[in-house]
Scaffold this active site. Sequence first.
Site, PDB file in Angstrom:
ATOM      1  N   ASP A 117       4.753   0.330  12.067  1.00  0.00           N
ATOM      2  CA  ASP A 117       3.469  -0.208  11.579  1.00  0.00           C
ATOM      3  C   ASP A 117       3.217  -1.629  12.050  1.00  0.00           C
ATOM      4  O   ASP A 117       2.099  -2.120  11.930  1.00  0.00           O
ATOM      5  CB  ASP A 117       3.419  -0.164  10.045  1.00  0.00           C
ATOM      6  CG  ASP A 117       3.388   1.270   9.541  1.00  0.00           C
ATOM      7  OD1 ASP A 117       3.623   1.479   8.336  1.00  0.00           O
ATOM      8  OD2 ASP A 117       3.155   2.191  10.353  1.00  0.00           O
ATOM      9  N   ARG A 176      -8.375  -0.066   4.763  1.00  0.00           N
ATOM     10  CA  ARG A 176      -7.466   0.883   4.117  1.00  0.00           C
ATOM     11  C   ARG A 176      -6.156   0.193   3.746  1.00  0.00           C
ATOM     12  O   ARG A 176      -5.477   0.585   2.813  1.00  0.00           O
ATOM     13  CB  ARG A 176      -7.158   2.061   5.036  1.00  0.00           C
ATOM     14  CG  ARG A 176      -8.375   2.885   5.404  1.00  0.00           C
ATOM     15  CD  ARG A 176      -8.010   4.088   6.215  1.00  0.00           C
ATOM     16  NE  ARG A 176      -6.980   4.884   5.542  1.00  0.00           N
ATOM     17  CZ  ARG A 176      -6.476   6.003   6.046  1.00  0.00           C
ATOM     18  NH1 ARG A 176      -6.883   6.434   7.221  1.00  0.00           N
ATOM     19  NH2 ARG A 176      -5.570   6.690   5.385  1.00  0.00           N
ATOM     20  N   CYS A 234      -3.815  12.734  12.799  1.00  0.00           N
ATOM     21  CA  CYS A 234      -4.713  11.569  12.774  1.00  0.00           C
ATOM     22  C   CYS A 234      -4.622  10.917  14.156  1.00  0.00           C
ATOM     23  O   CYS A 234      -3.993  11.446  15.070  1.00  0.00           O
ATOM     24  CB  CYS A 234      -4.305  10.598  11.666  1.00  0.00           C
ATOM     25  SG  CYS A 234      -2.770   9.745  12.025  1.00  0.00           S
ATOM     26  N   LYS A 271       0.838  -1.214   0.000  1.00  0.00           N
ATOM     27  CA  LYS A 271       0.000   0.000   0.000  1.00  0.00           C
ATOM     28  C   LYS A 271       0.865   1.252   0.000  1.00  0.00           C
ATOM     29  O   LYS A 271       0.670   2.165  -0.806  1.00  0.00           O
ATOM     30  CB  LYS A 271      -0.885   0.018   1.230  1.00  0.00           C
ATOM     31  CG  LYS A 271      -1.505   1.380   1.528  1.00  0.00           C
ATOM     32  CD  LYS A 271      -2.341   1.435   2.780  1.00  0.00           C
ATOM     33  CE  LYS A 271      -1.575   1.649   4.023  1.00  0.00           C
ATOM     34  NZ  LYS A 271      -1.333   3.067   4.408  1.00  0.00           N
ATOM     35  N   ASN A 272       1.857   1.285   0.911  1.00  0.00           N
ATOM     36  CA  ASN A 272       2.624   2.516   1.103  1.00  0.00           C
ATOM     37  C   ASN A 272       3.623   2.766  -0.010  1.00  0.00           C
ATOM     38  O   ASN A 272       4.261   3.809  -0.053  1.00  0.00           O
ATOM     39  CB  ASN A 272       3.329   2.501   2.464  1.00  0.00           C
ATOM     40  CG  ASN A 272       2.324   2.689   3.589  1.00  0.00           C
ATOM     41  OD1 ASN A 272       1.173   3.050   3.333  1.00  0.00           O
ATOM     42  ND2 ASN A 272       2.735   2.407   4.796  1.00  0.00           N
ATOM     43  N   ILE A 312       8.348   6.363  17.107  1.00  0.00           N
ATOM     44  CA  ILE A 312       8.093   7.107  15.869  1.00  0.00           C
ATOM     45  C   ILE A 312       6.907   8.044  16.007  1.00  0.00           C
ATOM     46  O   ILE A 312       7.003   9.229  15.711  1.00  0.00           O
ATOM     47  CB  ILE A 312       7.866   6.131  14.674  1.00  0.00           C
ATOM     48  CG1 ILE A 312       9.067   5.193  14.518  1.00  0.00           C
ATOM     49  CG2 ILE A 312       7.564   6.902  13.403  1.00  0.00           C
ATOM     50  CD1 ILE A 312      10.366   5.904  14.145  1.00  0.00           C
ATOM     51  N   ARG A 362       1.435  14.329  12.769  1.00  0.00           N
ATOM     52  CA  ARG A 362       1.832  14.097  11.378  1.00  0.00           C
ATOM     53  C   ARG A 362       2.227  15.393  10.657  1.00  0.00           C
ATOM     54  O   ARG A 362       1.628  15.802   9.666  1.00  0.00           O
ATOM     55  CB  ARG A 362       0.728  13.395  10.593  1.00  0.00           C
ATOM     56  CG  ARG A 362       0.093  12.204  11.250  1.00  0.00           C
ATOM     57  CD  ARG A 362       1.029  11.034  11.450  1.00  0.00           C
ATOM     58  NE  ARG A 362       1.477  10.400  10.240  1.00  0.00           N
ATOM     59  CZ  ARG A 362       0.801   9.434   9.591  1.00  0.00           C
ATOM     60  NH1 ARG A 362      -0.375   9.067  10.037  1.00  0.00           N
ATOM     61  NH2 ARG A 362       1.299   8.889   8.496  1.00  0.00           N
TER      62      ARG A 362
HETATM   63  C1  EPZ Z   1       4.724   6.803   6.224  1.00  0.00           C
HETATM   64  O1  EPZ Z   1       4.028   7.885   6.814  1.00  0.00           O
HETATM   65  C2  EPZ Z   1       3.706   5.658   6.141  1.00  0.00           C
HETATM   66  N1  EPZ Z   1       2.576   6.066   5.312  1.00  0.00           N
HETATM   67  C3  EPZ Z   1       3.217   5.287   7.545  1.00  0.00           C
HETATM   68  O2  EPZ Z   1       2.356   4.162   7.416  1.00  0.00           O
HETATM   69  C4  EPZ Z   1       4.432   4.879   8.391  1.00  0.00           C
HETATM   70  O3  EPZ Z   1       4.013   4.575   9.699  1.00  0.00           O
HETATM   71  C5  EPZ Z   1       5.435   6.036   8.413  1.00  0.00           C
HETATM   72  O4  EPZ Z   1       5.813   6.378   7.058  1.00  0.00           O
HETATM   73  C6  EPZ Z   1       6.701   5.681   9.195  1.00  0.00           C
HETATM   74  O5  EPZ Z   1       7.310   4.561   8.617  1.00  0.00           O
HETATM   75  C7  EPZ Z   1       2.706   6.079   3.970  1.00  0.00           C
HETATM   76  O6  EPZ Z   1       3.747   5.771   3.434  1.00  0.00           O
HETATM   77  C8  EPZ Z   1       1.490   6.470   3.196  1.00  0.00           C
HETATM   78  P1  EPZ Z   1       7.005  10.047   8.379  1.00  0.00           P
HETATM   79  P2  EPZ Z   1       4.701   9.378   6.836  1.00  0.00           P
HETATM   80  O7  EPZ Z   1       6.925  11.366   7.698  1.00  0.00           O
HETATM   81  O8  EPZ Z   1       5.483   9.597   5.607  1.00  0.00           O
HETATM   82  C9  EPZ Z   1       7.794  12.846  12.096  1.00  0.00           C
HETATM   83  C10 EPZ Z   1       0.425   2.869   7.833  1.00  0.00           C
HETATM   84  O9  EPZ Z   1      -0.086   2.378   8.858  1.00  0.00           O
HETATM   85  N2  EPZ Z   1       7.866  13.951  11.145  1.00  0.00           N
HETATM   86  O10 EPZ Z   1       8.165   9.144   8.100  1.00  0.00           O
HETATM   87  O11 EPZ Z   1       3.631  10.347   7.158  1.00  0.00           O
HETATM   88  C11 EPZ Z   1       6.367  12.350  12.237  1.00  0.00           C
HETATM   89  O12 EPZ Z   1       5.656  13.134  13.178  1.00  0.00           O
HETATM   90  C12 EPZ Z   1       0.974   4.278   7.864  1.00  0.00           C
HETATM   91  O13 EPZ Z   1       0.513   2.273   6.737  1.00  0.00           O
HETATM   92  C13 EPZ Z   1       8.250  15.205  11.605  1.00  0.00           C
HETATM   93  O14 EPZ Z   1       8.532  15.365  12.789  1.00  0.00           O
HETATM   94  O15 EPZ Z   1       5.678   9.218   8.096  1.00  0.00           O
HETATM   95  C14 EPZ Z   1       6.564  10.944  12.736  1.00  0.00           C
HETATM   96  O16 EPZ Z   1       6.753  10.996  14.135  1.00  0.00           O
HETATM   97  C15 EPZ Z   1       0.833   4.922   9.231  1.00  0.00           C
HETATM   98  N3  EPZ Z   1       8.298  16.241  10.723  1.00  0.00           N
HETATM   99  C16 EPZ Z   1       7.862  10.505  12.070  1.00  0.00           C
HETATM  100  O17 EPZ Z   1       8.508  11.707  11.607  1.00  0.00           O
HETATM  101  C17 EPZ Z   1       7.977  16.098   9.397  1.00  0.00           C
HETATM  102  O18 EPZ Z   1       8.054  17.080   8.648  1.00  0.00           O
HETATM  103  C18 EPZ Z   1       7.660   9.597  10.878  1.00  0.00           C
HETATM  104  O19 EPZ Z   1       6.855  10.297   9.955  1.00  0.00           O
HETATM  105  C19 EPZ Z   1       7.576  14.807   8.944  1.00  0.00           C
HETATM  106  C20 EPZ Z   1       7.524  13.758   9.830  1.00  0.00           C
END
Ligand code: EPZ
Length: 462
Positions: free
Chosen positions: A337, A429, A146, A52-53, A359, A151
């Site tokens: 995840d 989802r 969320c 999915k991701n 995370i 996020r």
């Molecule tokens: C991706 O989300 C995945 N979603 C998530 O999967 C997954 O949990 C996550 O990566 C971590 O591996 C998709 O790919 C669609 P991040 P993403 O930006 O890109 C912080 C699922 O269940 N952060 O790597 O939104 C953030 O708050 C979903 O399939 C900042 O601080 O994740 C988080 O704590 C859930 N500042 C951490 O980094 C920013 O500007 C990881 O977020 C961006 C992120």
Amino acid sequence: MTLAAVHSTPFSTAHPSEDIAVVAQDHESQRSYLRLTGGRRLSGELTVSGAKNSALVLMAACLLTRDTIRLRNVPPLTDIAGMAEMLTSLGGKVQRSADALELDGAEIHTSTAPYELVNSLRASFFCIGPLLARMGMAKVPLPGGCQIGTRPVVEHVKGLKAMGAQVTIEHGVVTAVVPGRSHRLSGARIHLDCPSVGATETLMMAAALADGETVIENAAQEPEVVDLAGLLLAMGARIRGAGTPTITIAGVERLHGADYGVIPDRIEAGTLLLAAAITRSALRVTPVIPDHLSAVLAKLEEAGCRIERDGLGLTIEASHIRAVDLRTQPFPGFPTDLQAPFMSLLATADGTSMVCENIFENRLQHVAELQRMGASIRTQGNTAFLDGVARLSAAPVQGSDLRASAAMVLAGLAAEGVSQVYGLEYLDRGYAGLEHKLQSVGACIERVDPAQQLGANQAIAA
Ligand code: EPZ
């Protein structure tokens, strides 16, 4: 009393809150759920769908070219349908044939993404990078938080600004414009404060058509990032270093169409492996790319599972499960995840486990639901301490996000009695037909849709 009855009956003399409770309870009784009878051993083979991701971000990449992109092994998920709706709203065309999607970005006629679509699917925010690179401007609502956390998209915006975009955020909308006649972003050296998956992917797509070279430092190394690089390379981009902390992209004038296969979903694969572990069964799970799951496989073996690799599949056997400690980390560490699904297993392990979620700031909501099933768990901040119990007991439980819902299904497979798992709007989802896959290896699980049942009963009564 049905929901309709409550609405048609004037407020009774009972205390109004009772009417509200009845409506709420009725609402509960209207929602679909999975009914599981736990305690059964599983056996056979489970097939893993496309990731999915990965598919979501690969779909967004179709905005980078006027040619057609064909993506194979795309899972039939509500999130995929949501991204298709987003691309269509921008002028794109999306057609599904079996497990493939044909994506045609030739007629993109707007760079404004609708609020309701971004709000319902966070991943659609990733369109900001390709839209900006393609159109020279993009207006995309902030995705908002969320269940699992706020996020933020600070890193995404910081990187686009470094590449020359003028970015403002007003009334919840991110407006990015590339000034100058060429409307072309400029290559830049960008150091991410955190290895954000979405920020890395957004900036890779923006950089692919930029003027000059972009270097992303402290980049995310997830397999989905590598998969995106694979598609962009197939489209004619010039990228090296994907899967390492430093990714270099040399911008090109244009990108062309491609035919590309999505990697297997490592998180679904981990969830299916955990279904074997929690029921103390032997299962084969395929296809799996073991390197995408090395931290998870190590933890399963540490907990007492035996795992054999054979070609594209993994065979897992579990009998006695020992307690282990786990800490979620960016890839190649243990994936956030699979934290909730793995916790369901540890709730039944022999001994005391520690689970630390590093995370996301609010990803322990499934603890309360596991406690309702008899799990012995204490939490302190972002850490949970579990004393394994011999058997969980069945209960009606609610998943609070996609992976928590999967964790509830796993717990239901092991619990004594009949459980009802709500939160299918989350589960669907990220898991395509999970109940059918589990049924095929002997689980006693079915989807119950009360509204359909009500309709059927009324038809019989008529
Ligand atoms: C991706 O989300 C995945 N979603 C998530 O999967 C997954 O949990 C996550 O990566 C971590 O591996 C998709 O790919 C669609 P991040 P993403 O930006 O890109 C912080 C699922 O269940 N952060 O790597 O939104 C953030 O708050 C979903 O399939 C900042 O601080 O994740 C988080 O704590 C859930 N500042 C951490 O980094 C920013 O500007 C990881 O977020 C961006 C992120």
